[in-house]
Design a protein around this motif. Structure first.
Motif, PDB file in Angstrom:
ATOM      1  N   LYS A 124       0.858  -1.211   0.000  1.00  8.97           N
ATOM      2  CA  LYS A 124       0.000   0.000   0.000  1.00  8.97           C
ATOM      3  C   LYS A 124       0.883   1.246   0.000  1.00  8.97           C
ATOM      4  O   LYS A 124       0.621   2.200  -0.739  1.00  8.97           O
ATOM      5  N   LYS A 129       3.053   6.296  -7.374  1.00  4.78           N
ATOM      6  CA  LYS A 129       2.211   7.328  -8.002  1.00  4.78           C
ATOM      7  C   LYS A 129       2.885   8.693  -7.841  1.00  4.78           C
ATOM      8  O   LYS A 129       2.951   9.493  -8.780  1.00  4.78           O
ATOM      9  N   SER A 161      -6.358   1.763  -8.091  1.00  8.91           N
ATOM     10  CA  SER A 161      -5.973   2.891  -7.259  1.00  8.91           C
ATOM     11  C   SER A 161      -4.825   3.711  -7.848  1.00  8.91           C
ATOM     12  O   SER A 161      -4.649   4.860  -7.484  1.00  8.91           O
ATOM     13  N   MET A 162      -4.026   3.154  -8.749  1.00 13.64           N
ATOM     14  CA  MET A 162      -2.872   3.904  -9.243  1.00 13.64           C
ATOM     15  C   MET A 162      -3.017   4.452 -10.651  1.00 13.64           C
ATOM     16  O   MET A 162      -2.374   5.438 -11.003  1.00 13.64           O
ATOM     17  N   GLN A 200       2.472   1.761  -3.351  1.00 16.09           N
ATOM     18  CA  GLN A 200       1.523   2.238  -4.367  1.00 16.09           C
ATOM     19  C   GLN A 200       1.483   3.756  -4.373  1.00 16.09           C
ATOM     20  O   GLN A 200       1.581   4.399  -5.416  1.00 16.09           O
ATOM     21  N   GLU A 256      -7.098  -4.237  -7.352  1.00 19.23           N
ATOM     22  CA  GLU A 256      -7.161  -3.096  -6.449  1.00 19.23           C
ATOM     23  C   GLU A 256      -5.989  -2.140  -6.735  1.00 19.23           C
ATOM     24  O   GLU A 256      -6.154  -0.926  -6.807  1.00 19.23           O
ATOM     25  N   GLU A 257      -4.788  -2.747  -6.935  1.00 20.46           N
ATOM     26  CA  GLU A 257      -3.601  -1.971  -7.273  1.00 20.46           C
ATOM     27  C   GLU A 257      -3.841  -1.189  -8.562  1.00 20.46           C
ATOM     28  O   GLU A 257      -3.528  -0.002  -8.654  1.00 20.46           O
TER      29      GLU A 257
END
Lengths: 270, 385
Positions: free
Chosen positions: B175, B182, B204-205, B178, B200-201
């Protein structure tokens, strides 16, 4: 039970090393006797170094060991890289088996068959007296090769398969990327292989006996021909020196291996 | 045909075979400058092969690769303006942190004083100040990861390729990284092409997500588009949880499921066209039977922290509902679905492959992990090129 095991262990070592210990002891004998120790002296070592034929054999042995181990190291490392890159598992195991045969093959068979090959080949091109330096070199490189391959391969398997790609990704042409990224990490394996090859070449008798010629004698062959005339203590001193040299090389190999194992376990820890 | 001009990288009709089996089938992809694009899919879907084709380590059997409109199929990796962060980092074990990062600049004969300044800058960027002399073998996974990123970025690549870079890290560190990645991407303002199987990765990025399966691109879009408007049952199932139902689009804005009419916002289908309908578990309200559009029996309740995951059997179809209200097992309840919670998709080869939650259990959880899908070809990572 424990004492039995201890006694057994001691016995094993006694049988293994007592003969060598006796030989070393008598190489320092001051008199020419195999039964009586007349006191410590370096007489037979001095005599040995006055014997030009023995010195010449020593020189030959070192030349042979250096040359054959160098060639075997270069060729064997390249072969290991090739074998490591093979994609088919079947082909890989076949290749490995074929390379390992000289290791398990009885030396006398390897020796006789090589001699036959050399003589046969020389007949084909009508050259006589082919046995000598070059045939000996070929023979030594051949039996050294599998040892180099077997000590380099595990190192190649341990490294990240993407190392060479990473170097190329950073701007390195393929061949250079091998020397910059892969080679430094397999150096311990290459060194071990080289020293092993050197050791094997130095103490080989059987194969050398069949593949050498009269004008290029190595140390083990010289020792053998000396014993045919009469056994004098200078043979003991020569054998003692050979034993010491090989013991030293074996220790170096073990230290090298222990070191790289230590590094490996460190890596696993994190 | 050349790549379109605004694209930094274009793939056109890329096909690749391994041992006669196609691992990529006609991939077309445009990657824009300064974009964070993620190739997402289960293992064996061809995402890593696609990345390796861009990096130059794999040559496509058919199709072309363009960098800034120029065909680069035959340009070797060491001449491409991209750098890679490898899956297991591939740091040089015989070099320390400084020498690892200085590897690229030294090849380009940059003066050592300049290199030293740049390495410092990079270590600062990845939060490893003062690590110059450390051996890379003694670093933690997260630190090795940062060194790998610094080693790649010091070369000022136009594009950074990342091959499942967070796969070996634990959840917490993942997390953090990540967010870090970014930040680095925005700070350097370059293109990141990121490969992962973690949805999920990806969500979110990324600016753009490319969902892949069986060597084909299934959908390209923003994370919101991918999640809210999946094009087929595979995408709907792979990204998040979803109830996927058979329906018939009787008319625009009107879909029939279980013999009942539901209002929706989708149109443009043929009259009475059979379709797949997606309803996300968090978009369903549990109400009393009288108020409900459909009714059924609660068969399973799992507490998930943020919400309860409730399985409701409605005429044999097991729905998953995520709600903060607790309903006991065996309760008879109704469900309510708003028109904007319904998403209608055309039938595809994946229709029927993913359906309800009837096998819902721990075992099901395992089965739905991307690596455990039964019909996968061998993982592409195992194919050594």
């Amino acid at each position: 039970m424990k004492t039995m095991i201890r006694i057994y262990t001691v016995l094993v070592y006694v049988f293994l090393y007592l003969p060598i210990a006796v030989m070393i002891l008598f190489s320092f004998n001051s008199i020419n006797s195999t039964g009586v120790f007349g006191g410590f002296s370096l007489r037979w070592y001095r005599e040995l170094f006055r014997d030009s034929e023995t010195l010449n054999a020593l020189k030959n042995s070192i030349i042979m060991a250096v040359l054959s181990s160098l060639i075997a190291t270069v060729v064997g490392t390249a072969a290991a890289v090739g074998i490591d890159k093979m994609r088919s598992r079947w082909l890989k195991s076949v290749t490995l088996t074929v390379t390992n045969i000289p290791m398990v093959n009885p030396e006398i068979v390897t020796g006789v068959s090589m001699m036959l090959l050399f003589v046969f080949a020389s007949r084909l091109v009508r050259i006589s007296g082919v046995l000598g330096f070059w045939t000996l070199l070929i023979a030594h490189v051949t039996f050294n090769l599998p040892y180099v391959i077997l000590s380099v391969l595990p190192k190649l398997r341990q490294i990240d398969p993407h190392l060479q790609e990473a170097a190329q990704d950073l701007g390195c042409p393929p061949l250079k990327s091998f020397f910059l990224a892969v080679f430094p990490t397999i150096v311990p394996g290459v060194l071990t292989g080289a020293i092993m090859a050197f050791t094997l070449s130095l103490d080989d008798f059987v194969i050398s006996y069949f593949t050498n010629g009269p004008e290029f004698q190595t140390l083990p062959i010289r020792i053998f021909s000396m014993t045919k005339k009469r056994v004098t203590p200078d043979i003991y001193s020569l054998s003692t020196m050979l034993f010491a040299a090989i013991l030293l090389l074996l220790i170096i190999i073990n230290v090298l291996q222990a070191q790289s194992e230590k590094q490996q376990s460190k890596k696993k820890y994190y | 045909m050349t790549g379109s001009e605004s694209c930094i990288i274009s793939l056109r009709g890329i096909t690749k075979y391994y041992n006669g089996e196609a691992v990529l089938r006609g991939i077309n992809l445009d990657i824009h400058d300064k974009e964070f694009i993620t190739l997402l899919g289960p293992s064996g879907c061809g995402k890593t092969t696609t990345l390796r084709i861009i990096g130059g380590f794999v040559t496509p059997d058919e199709g072309d690769v363009y960098f800034n409109g120029k065909r680069v199929n035959d340009v070797p990796p060491y001449k491409r303006p991209v750098n890679t962060v490898f899956q297991k980092y591939a740091l040089f074990p015989h070099l320390n942190v400084y020498d690892n990062i200085a590897f690229g600049p030294r090849l380009r004969k940059m003066p050592e004083s300049e290199i030293s300044r740049r390495v410092k800058e990079m270590l600062e960027l990845v939060n490893l100040r003062g690590f110059e002399r450390r051996s890379v073998n003694l670093l933690s996974g997260g630190q090795q990861q940062r060194v790998a990123i610094a080693r790649a970025l010091i070369n000022d690549p136009k594009v950074l390729l990342l091959d499942e870079p967070l796969g070996a890290l634990d959840l917490k560190l993942r997390k953090d990284m990540q967010v870090e990645l970014k930040r680095i991407q925005q700070q350097m303002s370059i293109t990141f092409i990121y490969v992962t199987h973690d949805q999920e990765e990806a969500l979110s990025m990324s600016d753009t997500v490319v969902v892949m399966d069986m060597g084909e691109i299934q959908q390209i879009g923003t994370p919101e588009e991918i999640y809210n408007e999946p094009v087929n049952a595979f995408v709907a199932d792979f990204i998040g949880e979803s109830n996927i139902l058979d329906g018939i689009m009787v008319d625009d804005l009107d879909v029939v499921m279980f013999g009942r009419h539901f209002k929706c916002l989708d149109k443009g289908f043929a009259k009475n066209e059979p379709v797949d309908v997606v309803v996300r578990p968090e978009d369903i309200d549990i109400v009393s039977v009288e108020e409900g559009m459909l009714s059924g029996v609660v068969t399973n309740v799992t507490f998930k922290g943020l919400h309860y995951e409730i399985i409701i059997d409605i005429e044999g179809f097991k729905w998953m509902v995520q709600t903060t209200d607790y309903w006991p097992v065996a309760a008879v309840v109704g469900i309510k679905i708003d028109p904007d919670a319904i998403h209608v998709m055309k039938k595809s080869k994946y229709s029927g492959a993913f359906g309800d939650y009837s096998s819902f259990s721990d075992e099901h959880e395992k089965l739905s992990e991307p690596d455990a899908k039964p019909e996968q070809p061998p993982a592409e990572e195992e194919i050594v090129d």
